[in-house]
Design an enzyme around this catalytic site. Structure first.
Site, PDB file in Angstrom:
ATOM      1  N   CYS A  53     -27.984 -27.952 -27.991  1.00 35.81           N
ATOM      2  CA  CYS A  53     -27.796 -27.169 -29.205  1.00 35.81           C
ATOM      3  C   CYS A  53     -27.239 -28.116 -30.260  1.00 35.81           C
ATOM      4  CB  CYS A  53     -26.866 -25.980 -28.953  1.00 35.81           C
ATOM      5  SG  CYS A  53     -25.232 -26.457 -28.356  1.00 35.81           S
ATOM      6  N   THR A  54     -26.679 -27.578 -31.325  1.00 34.59           N
ATOM      7  CA  THR A  54     -26.230 -28.430 -32.432  1.00 34.59           C
ATOM      8  C   THR A  54     -25.074 -29.335 -32.024  1.00 34.59           C
ATOM      9  OG1 THR A  54     -26.882 -26.694 -33.980  1.00 34.59           O
ATOM     10  CG2 THR A  54     -25.459 -28.441 -34.829  1.00 34.59           C
TER      11      THR A  54
END
Length: 245
Positions: free
Chosen positions: A182-183
Site C-alpha cells: 500500500c502507500t
C-alpha cells in the site's frame, strides 16, 4: 523545497487516547505544524508538514513516549505544506477494516524489505523459488494513479471490502509467495495478518509501503506515481510531487 513532509504509523495499544490527543495537538500547534494525526486504541497514524527543525522537535517529543520510541517516518519534500490545517482525531481504527480479530498491535506479519522485493521481482520468484504475486491493497482510484507491474487489484472501493474480496479469490495464491503493499505500509500490514488468519501461506507485507520502496529502490518495477491523500495528489518515484496534467 523547504517543507518536510512525513508519514508514520505505529500499531500499539493505547488506553489514554483522549489525553494523548490533547498532548499531540498542543505540541503540533506550538510548532506550527500542519497535517493530520489519527489516534485509536490500536495505535497512531500521522501525516505532518513543516520545516525540518519543527518536524525533528515533534519526533523527539513523540519518541519520548516509550510506546513510540522506535517509530520511523518516511520523508518527502515540497515547496509548500500540502495540508491546510492541523487536526488530531480520535478514531476506532487508524485504518478502517472493520475486522476486530485483526490486531497488528499484538504481532506483525512477516515483511520484505524493498531491495529484497526488487530482487525477487527481477528474478520472478522468491529465495525459495516460489512465484511472487503482488497484491495491491489500496482503493481503485489509487491503483489507477500508479502501481507495480502485474499486480492483483481487487478494485476496492474501500479497505473495509478487502476481507470479502480476498475470501472469494484465495485459491489464486496457493503455493505462491504473496506480497501485499500500500502507500506507507499500514493497510498491507493489516491485510497480511488477515491473509495469514484465513490460511494463506507465504504472506509478506512490503516494509514501509510504496513510499519506502521509492526511497530505497526508485521506479524499478513500478509504473506511474503513488497517490497520496494531500494537496500534492501524487508523488513520483523520486518522491517529488508529480507533474499535474
Amino acid at each position: 523545497m523547504s517543507t518536510l513532509n512525513i508519514s508514520a504509523y505505529k500499531f500499539v495499544g493505547i488506553d489514554d487516547a483522549p489525553a494523548l490527543r490533547e498532548r499531540l495537538l498542543g505540541q503540533c500547534t506550538a510548532l506550527a505544524l500542519m497535517g493530520t494525526i489519527l489516534v485509536a486504541p490500536e495505535g497512531i497514524n500521522l501525516f505532518l508538514a513543516g520545516p525540518r527543525g519543527a518536524i525533528d522537535a515533534f519526533m523527539d517529543f513523540l519518541r519520548a513516549d516509550p510506546r513510540f520510541a522506535d517509530i520511523a517516518p518516511k520523508e518527502s519534500h515540497s515547496a509548500l505544506p500540502p495540508f491546510r490545517r492541523m487536526r488530531v482525531r480520535l478514531k476506532k481504527e487508524i485504518i478502517t477494516m472493520r475486522h476486530p480479530l485483526v490486531r497488528p498491535e499484538l504481532g506483525r506479519a512477516p515483511s520484505v524489505p524493498p531491495a529484497t522485493l526488487a530482487r525477487w521481482l527481477d528474478s520472478g520468484c522468491d529465495d525459495e523459488g516460489r512465484d511472487v504475486v503482488m497484491l495491491d491493497t489500496r482503493n481503485d482510484f489509487e491503483v489507477d494513479q500508479g502501481t507495480f507491474s502485474n499486480v492483483v487489484d481487487f478494485r476496492l472501493a474501500s479497505f473495509g471490502d478487502f476481507p470479502e474480496a480476498i475470501a472469494a479469490d484465495r485459491e489464486r495464491f496457493a503455493g505462491k509467495t504473496v506480497v501485499s503493499f500500500c502507500t506507507g505500509g499500514i493497510r498491507c500490514e493489516k491485510a497480511a495478518i488477515h491473509m495469514q488468519d484465513i490460511g494463506i501461506d507465504h504472506v509478506y507485507q512490503l516494509e514501509g509501503g510504496i513510499l519506502k520502496y521509492f526511497e530505497e529502490v526508485g521506479a524499478t518495477h513500478f509504473r506511474g506515481e503513488c497517490f497520496v491523500f494531500d494537496d500534492r495528489i501524487a508523488l513520483d518515484p523520486s518522491l517529488r510531487p508529480a507533474a499535474k496534467a
